[in-house]
Motif scaffolding. Structure first.
Motif, PDB file in Angstrom:
ATOM      1  N   CYS A  40       0.848  -1.202   0.000  1.00 20.33           N
ATOM      2  CA  CYS A  40       0.000   0.000   0.000  1.00 20.33           C
ATOM      3  C   CYS A  40       0.882   1.250   0.000  1.00 20.33           C
ATOM      4  O   CYS A  40       0.587   2.238  -0.670  1.00 20.33           O
ATOM      5  N   HIS A  56       1.199   5.024  -1.581  1.00 22.57           N
ATOM      6  CA  HIS A  56       0.708   6.067  -0.682  1.00 22.57           C
ATOM      7  C   HIS A  56       1.776   6.823   0.092  1.00 22.57           C
ATOM      8  O   HIS A  56       1.459   7.622   0.953  1.00 22.57           O
ATOM      9  N   PRO A  98      -2.406  12.640  -0.519  1.00 20.35           N
ATOM     10  CA  PRO A  98      -1.255  13.019   0.305  1.00 20.35           C
ATOM     11  C   PRO A  98      -0.242  11.885   0.473  1.00 20.35           C
ATOM     12  O   PRO A  98      -0.555  10.730   0.201  1.00 20.35           O
ATOM     13  N   ILE A 139       0.935   9.776   3.039  1.00 22.32           N
ATOM     14  CA  ILE A 139       0.308   9.539   4.338  1.00 22.32           C
ATOM     15  C   ILE A 139       1.317   9.422   5.480  1.00 22.32           C
ATOM     16  O   ILE A 139       0.949   9.555   6.639  1.00 22.32           O
ATOM     17  N   VAL A 193      -5.490  13.660   6.341  1.00 24.07           N
ATOM     18  CA  VAL A 193      -5.735  12.531   5.439  1.00 24.07           C
ATOM     19  C   VAL A 193      -7.226  12.253   5.372  1.00 24.07           C
ATOM     20  O   VAL A 193      -7.892  12.109   6.394  1.00 24.07           O
ATOM     21  N   GLY A 194      -7.748  12.192   4.169  1.00 22.84           N
ATOM     22  CA  GLY A 194      -9.164  11.895   4.006  1.00 22.84           C
ATOM     23  C   GLY A 194     -10.043  12.864   4.791  1.00 22.84           C
ATOM     24  O   GLY A 194     -11.170  12.537   5.130  1.00 22.84           O
ATOM     25  N   THR A 209      -9.453  13.919   7.822  1.00 18.87           N
ATOM     26  CA  THR A 209      -9.274  13.777   9.263  1.00 18.87           C
ATOM     27  C   THR A 209      -7.848  14.158   9.648  1.00 18.87           C
ATOM     28  O   THR A 209      -6.911  13.886   8.887  1.00 18.87           O
ATOM     29  N   PHE A 245      -4.894  13.084  11.305  1.00 15.58           N
ATOM     30  CA  PHE A 245      -4.427  11.795  11.820  1.00 15.58           C
ATOM     31  C   PHE A 245      -2.986  11.584  11.385  1.00 15.58           C
ATOM     32  O   PHE A 245      -2.667  11.666  10.206  1.00 15.58           O
ATOM     33  N   HIS A 269      -0.361   9.155  10.678  1.00 16.88           N
ATOM     34  CA  HIS A 269      -0.126   7.726  10.418  1.00 16.88           C
ATOM     35  C   HIS A 269       1.196   7.249  11.015  1.00 16.88           C
ATOM     36  O   HIS A 269       1.257   6.215  11.662  1.00 16.88           O
ATOM     37  N   SER A 309      -0.940  -2.223  11.392  1.00 18.23           N
ATOM     38  CA  SER A 309      -0.819  -2.365   9.936  1.00 18.23           C
ATOM     39  C   SER A 309      -2.028  -1.685   9.288  1.00 18.23           C
ATOM     40  O   SER A 309      -3.019  -1.394   9.947  1.00 18.23           O
ATOM     41  N   CYS A 310      -1.947  -1.471   7.984  1.00 19.35           N
ATOM     42  CA  CYS A 310      -3.030  -0.782   7.273  1.00 19.35           C
ATOM     43  C   CYS A 310      -4.355  -1.481   7.538  1.00 19.35           C
ATOM     44  O   CYS A 310      -5.397  -0.861   7.712  1.00 19.35           O
ATOM     45  N   CYS A 358      -6.994  -0.699  10.419  1.00 19.33           N
ATOM     46  CA  CYS A 358      -7.995   0.367  10.284  1.00 19.33           C
ATOM     47  C   CYS A 358      -8.710   0.339   8.946  1.00 19.33           C
ATOM     48  O   CYS A 358      -9.847   0.764   8.845  1.00 19.33           O
ATOM     49  N   HIS A 359      -8.002  -0.132   7.907  1.00 19.76           N
ATOM     50  CA  HIS A 359      -8.609  -0.076   6.569  1.00 19.76           C
ATOM     51  C   HIS A 359      -9.068  -1.446   6.098  1.00 19.76           C
ATOM     52  O   HIS A 359      -9.108  -1.711   4.897  1.00 19.76           O
TER      53      HIS A 359
HETATM   54  C1  HEC Z   1      -5.050   3.627  13.487  1.00 20.35           C
HETATM   55  C2  HEC Z   1      -5.792   3.569  12.270  1.00 20.35           C
HETATM   56  C3  HEC Z   1      -5.078   3.658  10.917  1.00 20.35           C
HETATM   57  C4  HEC Z   1      -4.041   2.881  10.431  1.00 20.35           C
HETATM   58  C5  HEC Z   1      -3.254   1.793  11.150  1.00 20.35           C
HETATM   59  C6  HEC Z   1      -3.844   3.286   9.057  1.00 20.35           C
HETATM   60  N1  HEC Z   1      -4.726   4.281   8.741  1.00 20.35           N
HETATM   61 FE1  HEC Z   1      -4.918   5.223   6.942  1.00 20.35          FE
HETATM   62  N2  HEC Z   1      -6.358   6.450   7.694  1.00 20.35           N
HETATM   63  C7  HEC Z   1      -6.874   6.370   8.984  1.00 20.35           C
HETATM   64  C8  HEC Z   1      -7.882   7.401   9.151  1.00 20.35           C
HETATM   65  C9  HEC Z   1      -8.697   7.672  10.408  1.00 20.35           C
HETATM   66  C10 HEC Z   1      -7.955   8.095   7.935  1.00 20.35           C
HETATM   67  C11 HEC Z   1      -8.879   9.236   7.587  1.00 20.35           C
HETATM   68  C12 HEC Z   1     -10.160   8.632   7.090  1.00 20.35           C
HETATM   69  C13 HEC Z   1     -11.174   9.594   6.694  1.00 20.35           C
HETATM   70  O1  HEC Z   1     -11.310  10.643   7.283  1.00 20.35           O
HETATM   71  O2  HEC Z   1     -11.917   9.250   5.746  1.00 20.35           O
HETATM   72  C14 HEC Z   1      -6.988   7.458   7.034  1.00 20.35           C
HETATM   73  C15 HEC Z   1      -6.808   7.848   5.728  1.00 20.35           C
HETATM   74  C16 HEC Z   1      -5.975   7.172   4.831  1.00 20.35           C
HETATM   75  C17 HEC Z   1      -5.848   7.497   3.431  1.00 20.35           C
HETATM   76  C18 HEC Z   1      -6.632   8.569   2.681  1.00 20.35           C
HETATM   77  C19 HEC Z   1      -5.768   9.750   2.373  1.00 20.35           C
HETATM   78  C20 HEC Z   1      -6.514  10.781   1.550  1.00 20.35           C
HETATM   79  O3  HEC Z   1      -6.422  11.957   1.890  1.00 20.35           O
HETATM   80  O4  HEC Z   1      -7.188  10.416   0.594  1.00 20.35           O
HETATM   81  C21 HEC Z   1      -4.942   6.624   2.903  1.00 20.35           C
HETATM   82  C22 HEC Z   1      -4.471   6.585   1.468  1.00 20.35           C
HETATM   83  C23 HEC Z   1      -4.506   5.758   3.975  1.00 20.35           C
HETATM   84  N3  HEC Z   1      -5.145   6.127   5.139  1.00 20.35           N
HETATM   85  C24 HEC Z   1      -3.604   4.737   3.822  1.00 20.35           C
HETATM   86  C25 HEC Z   1      -3.121   3.940   4.854  1.00 20.35           C
HETATM   87  C26 HEC Z   1      -2.078   2.962   4.678  1.00 20.35           C
HETATM   88  C27 HEC Z   1      -1.382   2.656   3.377  1.00 20.35           C
HETATM   89  C28 HEC Z   1      -1.860   2.392   5.904  1.00 20.35           C
HETATM   90  C29 HEC Z   1      -0.837   1.344   6.267  1.00 20.35           C
HETATM   91  C30 HEC Z   1       0.541   1.694   6.018  1.00 20.35           C
HETATM   92  C31 HEC Z   1      -2.778   3.042   6.849  1.00 20.35           C
HETATM   93  N4  HEC Z   1      -3.507   3.978   6.161  1.00 20.35           N
HETATM   94  C32 HEC Z   1      -2.887   2.742   8.196  1.00 20.35           C
HETATM   95  C33 HEC Z   1      -6.519   5.483   9.955  1.00 20.35           C
HETATM   96  C34 HEC Z   1      -5.509   4.537   9.849  1.00 20.35           C
END
Ligand code: HEC
Ligand code: HEC
Ligand code: HEC
Ligand code: HEC
Ligand code: HEC
Ligand code: HEC
Ligand code: HEC
Ligand code: HEC
Length: 386
Positions: free
Chosen positions: A124, A128, A167, A169, A175-176, A178, A180, A182, A192-193, A196-197
């Motif tokens: 991922c 990203h 972005p 991340i 991100v998205g 929010t 947050f 990462h 790991s991704c 949450c995802h």
């Molecule tokens: C602890 C929870 C958590 C983990 C672990 C996590 N994420 Fe996220 N991620 C989030 C949250 C919360 C958002 C914001 C979601 C939203 O507001 O829609 C997000 C948003 C994103 C976005 C959207 C960015 C955008 O602006 O479009 C991406 C891409 C992403 N994560 C990739 C990853 C990847 C790749 C991993 C693993 C390496 C990962 N995330 C691990 C919680 C997490």
């Protein structure tokens, strides 16, 4: 055998032509077969269901953000590079074999329990993050590609990210929509991704699930971490939308129902939070406005925005195709790309708020008009470069 060799020696030129011809034609057919069997339509033969979840992987993908952005099956289900691609194709042969040797129930069982590392985090991060992309490119054995088979092998960051308007991340904290971090959370808590995802693309977890996961740590004071009541710390996109600012070139427009003038804040509408109900709904409107007509106001705001966003998303797919065509014909598309990028950035601003304009209808309408104008301008710019 000896006769054949003799024949070849005598007709060495003809032999060479035939041999080269054979390799070219056979290679071409092979590549066509590889291409065809990588397409979602092919996967659909055995993963045919509608909706979400096991067996519906193609349909759910089609309606996902990844599907819309042109990220296809083997961009995730095959590692980068020629060797990664070849391995994915071998995995495909296994699928084929299993299809005819296991029962329907066994297949469903496998699809309902995908391997934990089916798509590992580093994969991922290849798309990203910039660092993750660099590391994989440097450590991939074998060439990245022979011919262009899929999007993945052409992903070079930051270029890819910027064109898609997403972005890094591991570097950025918005991100998205929010706030947050990462890097902080992944490194500190070894997540790991998937934690949450899970279900990204095929079976999205609800947003309430996601917020509840944050609250396992963020609802008991300590560590200087923001607490549940601090809505504005995490919900950056919704704050920006309520305050009506953050989009360049659009007149700042505070929501009618937010801030000091209206004497209102998030929890005046989001009254269920203490009971674990985060999302407000149409019935919230009539908590304050006695007239039932206000429900129609909600439906009107949300309905019109939804329709407009859906239309713009379709146009977006069209434009990306047109941009790709112009790029492969070596046209100068720099200006078209930058106009388009501004459009998707602003479209994403509306998306990230997630309320179809309910938080601030006037601002939303103005933003979507500007997106439409940017998309039209992009198509015009593209017309001119041909
Ligand atoms: C602890 C929870 C958590 C983990 C672990 C996590 N994420 Fe996220 N991620 C989030 C949250 C919360 C958002 C914001 C979601 C939203 O507001 O829609 C997000 C948003 C994103 C976005 C959207 C960015 C955008 O602006 O479009 C991406 C891409 C992403 N994560 C990739 C990853 C990847 C790749 C991993 C693993 C390496 C990962 N995330 C691990 C919680 C997490
Ligand atoms: C001939 C039928 C068939 C086709 C075509 C097919 N699959 Fe499958 N797929 C299966 C079966 C059967 C399974 C379950 C058994 C297994 O794991 O191989 C499966 C499982 C999978 C899994 C889960 C593997 C795991 O370990 O959990 C993935 C991912 C997958 N397929 C992706 C794809 C993609 C991507 C395509 C298109 C390029 C595709 N499949 C085309 C039959 C097929
Ligand atoms: C080939 C590159 C690529 C790969 C690999 C990839 N993504 Fe994405 N991802 C994208 C693009 C491009 C978008 C932006 C889609 C859009 O336009 O909104 C995106 C959007 C997202 C989003 C925000 C939209 C949503 O669906 O919530 C999340 C979260 C995300 N990716 C997580 C992941 C995770 C987790 C993985 C690994 C399982 C992954 N991505 C693998 C390219 C990729
Ligand atoms: C952005 C990356 C991404 C793309 C694109 C993607 N998948 Fe997946 N897929 C995953 C991840 C991650 C899983 C693991 C389970 C999960 O988190 O949902 C998965 C799981 C699966 C499974 C296992 C069963 C299941 O439902 O979980 C199958 C089958 C599958 N994908 C097929 C496909 C097919 C076919 C396509 C193209 C139409 C596709 N995937 C596109 C990331 C992706
Ligand atoms: C395993 C526990 C845990 C989980 C789960 C968790 N956090 Fe955190 N978070 C923390 C801790 C501890 C800190 C304070 C760390 C520090 O400041 O060094 C923190 C800090 C933060 C901060 C403030 C730091 C900054 O970046 O400004 C935000 C915002 C945040 N977390 C958002 C979230 C969101 C959103 C989620 C859910 C997707 C989440 N957290 C999930 C433990 C967690
Ligand atoms: C620690 C960070 C954090 C705090 C504090 C926080 N949230 Fe959330 N909230 C999240 C995340 C992350 C999501 C999931 C976003 C996503 O996936 O797009 C979410 C989701 C939501 C949703 C959508 C739920 C759904 O299922 O549709 C609402 C509504 C919401 N939050 C309201 C609030 C309100 C109101 C407050 C203040 C009382 C608040 N949140 C405080 C992180 C937080
Ligand atoms: C006038 C009432 C009102 C105010 C003020 C308000 N909200 Fe909302 N909010 C709603 C309604 C109604 C929805 C559900 C909209 C829908 O379902 O289309 C919603 C949805 C949300 C969501 C879910 C969005 C998603 O991605 O699905 C979040 C998060 C959220 N609000 C956070 C906030 C925050 C943070 C604030 C303060 C900065 C705030 N809201 C102020 C009425 C309000
Ligand atoms: C917590 C109370 C509260 C809630 C809930 C609420 N409003 Fe309001 N609304 C107000 C206040 C206060 C004003 C400002 C009154 C003014 O300036 O005249 C206002 C103004 C308005 C206005 C513009 C002036 C008017 O009366 O026509 C509209 C339209 C409106 N609200 C629609 C909605 C909709 C739609 C919802 C549901 C998403 C909603 N409101 C939820 C308190 C609320």
């Amino acid at each position: 055998m000896k006769n054949i060799f003799d024949w070849c020696k005598r007709h060495i030129v003809l032999f060479t032509i035939l041999a080269v011809g054979f390799v070219v034609v056979f290679g071409f057919i092979n590549i066509q077969v590889l291409h065809m069997t990588s397409e979602p339509e092919f996967c659909h033969l055995c993963h045919p269901a509608q909706g979400f979840g096991p067996l519906a992987e193609v349909d759910s993908w089609e309606h996902s953000a990844h599907g819309e952005a042109g990220v296809s099956c083997l961009d995730c289900h095959g590692r980068p590079g020629v060797i990664g691609y070849a391995k994915a194709k071998l995995g495909g042969l296994r699928d084929l074999y299993m299809q005819f040797t296991i029962s329907k129930e066994e297949k469903l069982e496998i699809l309902s329990n995908p391997d934990e590392n089916l798509v590992p985090s580093w994969h991922c991060l290849f798309c990203h993050s910039d660092e993750g992309n660099k590391t994989v490119r440097e450590t991939t054995t074998g060439p990245m590609k022979v011919v262009s088979m899929r999007m993945l092998d052409d992903v070079v960051n930051p270029g890819f990210r910027l064109r898609k308007g997403v972005p890094d991340i591991m570097e950025e904290t918005l991100v998205g929509g929010t706030h947050f971090d990462h890097t902080l959370h992944i490194e500190e808590f070894d997540l790991s991704c998937r934690d949450c995802h899970f279900g990204v693309v095929h079976n999205p977890a609800t947003k309430t699930d996601r917020m509840n996961f944050c609250l396992t740590c963020h609802a008991d004071a300590g560590d200087g971490a923001p607490q549940m009541a601090d809505c504005t710390v995490c919900h950056e996109a919704q704050v920006a939308m309520n305050e009506g600012q953050g989009v360049e070139g659009i007149e700042p427009t505070m929501s009618l129902m937010y801030g000091e003038a209206a004497d209102m804040t998030c929890t005046d509408c989001h009254t269920g939070v203490t009971k674990g109900v985060f999302r407000s709904s149409v019935s919230t409107c009539t908590d304050c406005h006695e007239d039932l007509e206000y429900k129609n106001v909600f439906e009107e705001w949300a309905g019109e925005t939804k329709a407009k966003v859906a239309k713009l998303r379709e146009v977006r797919v069209e434009i990306e195709e047109a941009l790709k065509d112009a790029d492969s014909a070596q046209r100068n598309t720099a200006q078209a790309w930058s106009t388009y990028q501004r459009g998707i950035k602003n479209l994403r601003f509306v998306d990230h708020d997630g309320t179809n304009g309910v938080h601030n209808n006037e601002y939303t309408v103005a933003i979507l008009e500007s997106v439409e104008a940017d998309f039209e301008a992009t198509l015009e710019l593209l017309d001119n470069v041909w």
